[in-house]
Write a protein that holds these residues in place. Structure first.
Motif, short mmCIF file in Angstrom:
data_model
loop_
_atom_site.label_atom_id
_atom_site.label_comp_id
_atom_site.label_asym_id
_atom_site.label_seq_id
_atom_site.Cartn_x
_atom_site.Cartn_y
_atom_site.Cartn_z
N GLY A 170 -3.38 1.32 52.54
CA GLY A 170 -2.45 0.38 53.13
C GLY A 170 -2.06 0.75 54.54
O GLY A 170 -2.42 1.83 55.04
N GLU A 216 5.11 0.65 54.67
CA GLU A 216 4.45 -0.46 53.97
C GLU A 216 5.44 -1.60 53.71
O GLU A 216 5.11 -2.78 53.86
CB GLU A 216 3.85 0.02 52.65
CG GLU A 216 2.84 -0.92 52.01
CD GLU A 216 1.54 -1.00 52.81
OE1 GLU A 216 1.07 -2.13 53.00
OE2 GLU A 216 1.04 0.06 53.23
N SER A 231 5.08 -5.47 55.08
CA SER A 231 4.91 -6.55 54.10
C SER A 231 5.83 -7.74 54.40
O SER A 231 6.92 -7.59 54.90
CB SER A 231 5.21 -6.03 52.71
OG SER A 231 4.34 -4.96 52.39
#
Length: 393
Positions: free
Chosen positions: A13, A389, A393
């Protein structure tokens, strides 16, 4: 880092890829694609996301191997700031740092932890806001807060647990109080753990196994093993100060036991003993001043304190086998007398294999260890792979 990743799971990621860039070295999209095994289009999209957050910035061009030179990207420590707070028994030291823990503004003043959480934390909020302004930042730029407290802390909740020199602090919601006032993530730990982290990150990155010993009003240790801070099951790891010293007798300790290391070898214990013998001392700082002035009685007392600390540390060295023991805290400012006493006993009593390559040294970071460690603790939290992350997002 790339060499290590050959044998580790590859980043999947944006948060994990960002960890590759935290060392500050510029990399091209092609380099990141090679290391991660991901398509260049995926890498490009993730770089764009990190650039939009300000965490990554273009950093020039790499050498061309034919055609247009590829662009490089690097970590941007100036994207946000953190507030680092080091609270001792009688002092407060605060700093605003960037995301690489470089100090941008700092302040120190006397502050009694015994005044209680309401008064002390209100002052921390006040000083923190002043330092943000001094650093040219606002509360919106604040990514997180790291706090070191002079007592046991449940790291999971950030609440002090039965702290002996912190009346009124037991169970106090330190993270919640500061988060409501400052509007950001707050991490809290024992001050010695925080100092160990600061010293390790600043001066001993190559040492994966290190014990940091603070000798001040009390005595405690922070333990770095396999490169990570070890707190123990309840956060009580490293409590050297309340281990009984062989031959210490029945000297009472504030914990309720007798013969504890803190009761016979802390800065305050040395000051009390010298004062009882007629010396004009009241604190650890007075002891250091006497030693620096060449007072033989003070020098001998500090060296004996070192021997007593060494008697407890010898078992610690044999048990944990660190490569480095770092001694900090105000009594370490007395110079070689304290270290000489520690070395004398540790090298004599610890296992030869454990001391074969052992280094015992004075802290490089001095009084800055606490704020540097508090900064590193906060930065690690806000720049962790899951945290980044979540932002992407």
């Amino acid at each position: 880092m790339e060499e290590l990743l050959k044998f580790a799971p590859r980043p999947t990621g944006a948060g994990e890829m960002f960890q590759l860039l935290r060392d500050g070295r510029p990399r091209t999209r092609a380099e990141l694609a090679t290391v991660t095994g991901q398509a260049r289009s995926t890498i490009a999209a993730r770089i764009d996301s990190l650039v939009s957050l300000g965490l990554v910035t273009p950093s020039g061009e790499a050498t061309s191997t034919g055609g247009r030179p590829p662009s490089t990207f690097a970590f941007n420590p100036a994207a946000r700031v953190v507030l680092a707070v080091d609270l001792g028994a009688t002092h407060a030291r605060l700093a605003v740092t960037d995301l690489a823990s470089r100090v941008l503004a700092e302040h120190e003043e006397p502050l009694a932890i015994a005044d209680g959480p309401a008064q002390v934390l209100a002052r921390v909020v006040e000083l923190g806001s002043e330092l943000l302004d001094k650093a040219g930042a606002t509360h919106r730029d604040l990514a997180g807060v790291g706090v070191g407290l002079p007592g046991p802390v449940d790291h999971a909740t950030g609440r002090p647990m039965n702290p002996p020199i912190m009346p009124g602090w037991d169970g106090a919601d330190v993270p919640g109080t500061l988060q409501r006032a400052l509007g950001t993530t707050v991490l809290v730990d024992n001050d010695v753990n925080v100092m160990a982290l600061g010293e390790h990150r600043t001066a001993w990155r190559e040492a994966t196994d290190l014990v940091f010993v603070k000798v001040a009003t009390g005595i405690g240790a922070g333990i770095i093993m396999d490169g990570n801070l070890r707190r123990g099951a309840q956060g009580a790891a490293g409590d050297l100060g309340h281990i009984r010293v062989p031959g210490a007798g029945d000297v009472p300790c504030r914990c309720g036991n007798v013969g504890c290391l803190e009761a016979v070898a802390s800065g305050q214990a040395v000051a009390n003993a010298l004062r009882a013998a007629g010396a004009p001392v009241a604190s650890s700082a007075d002891v250091v001043a006497l030693v620096r002035a060449g007072d033989l009685d003070a020098s001998h007392a500090v060296r004996q304190a070192g021997r007593d600390i060494g008697a407890v540390l010898a078992a610690t060295v044999s048990l944990l086998n660190p490569s480095v023991v770092v001694v900090g805290g105000i009594l370490a400012d007395a110079g070689e007398n304290l270290l000489a006493g520690i070395r004398e006993v540790v090298y004599q009593r610890s296992l030869p294999l454990a001391t074969q390559h052992l280094r015992i040294a004075t802290a490089h970071t001095g009084a800055e260890a606490g704020v540097l460690g508090a900064s590193a603790m906060a930065v690690d939290a806000v720049l962790s792979a899951p945290a980044v992350e979540a932002l992407v997002s």
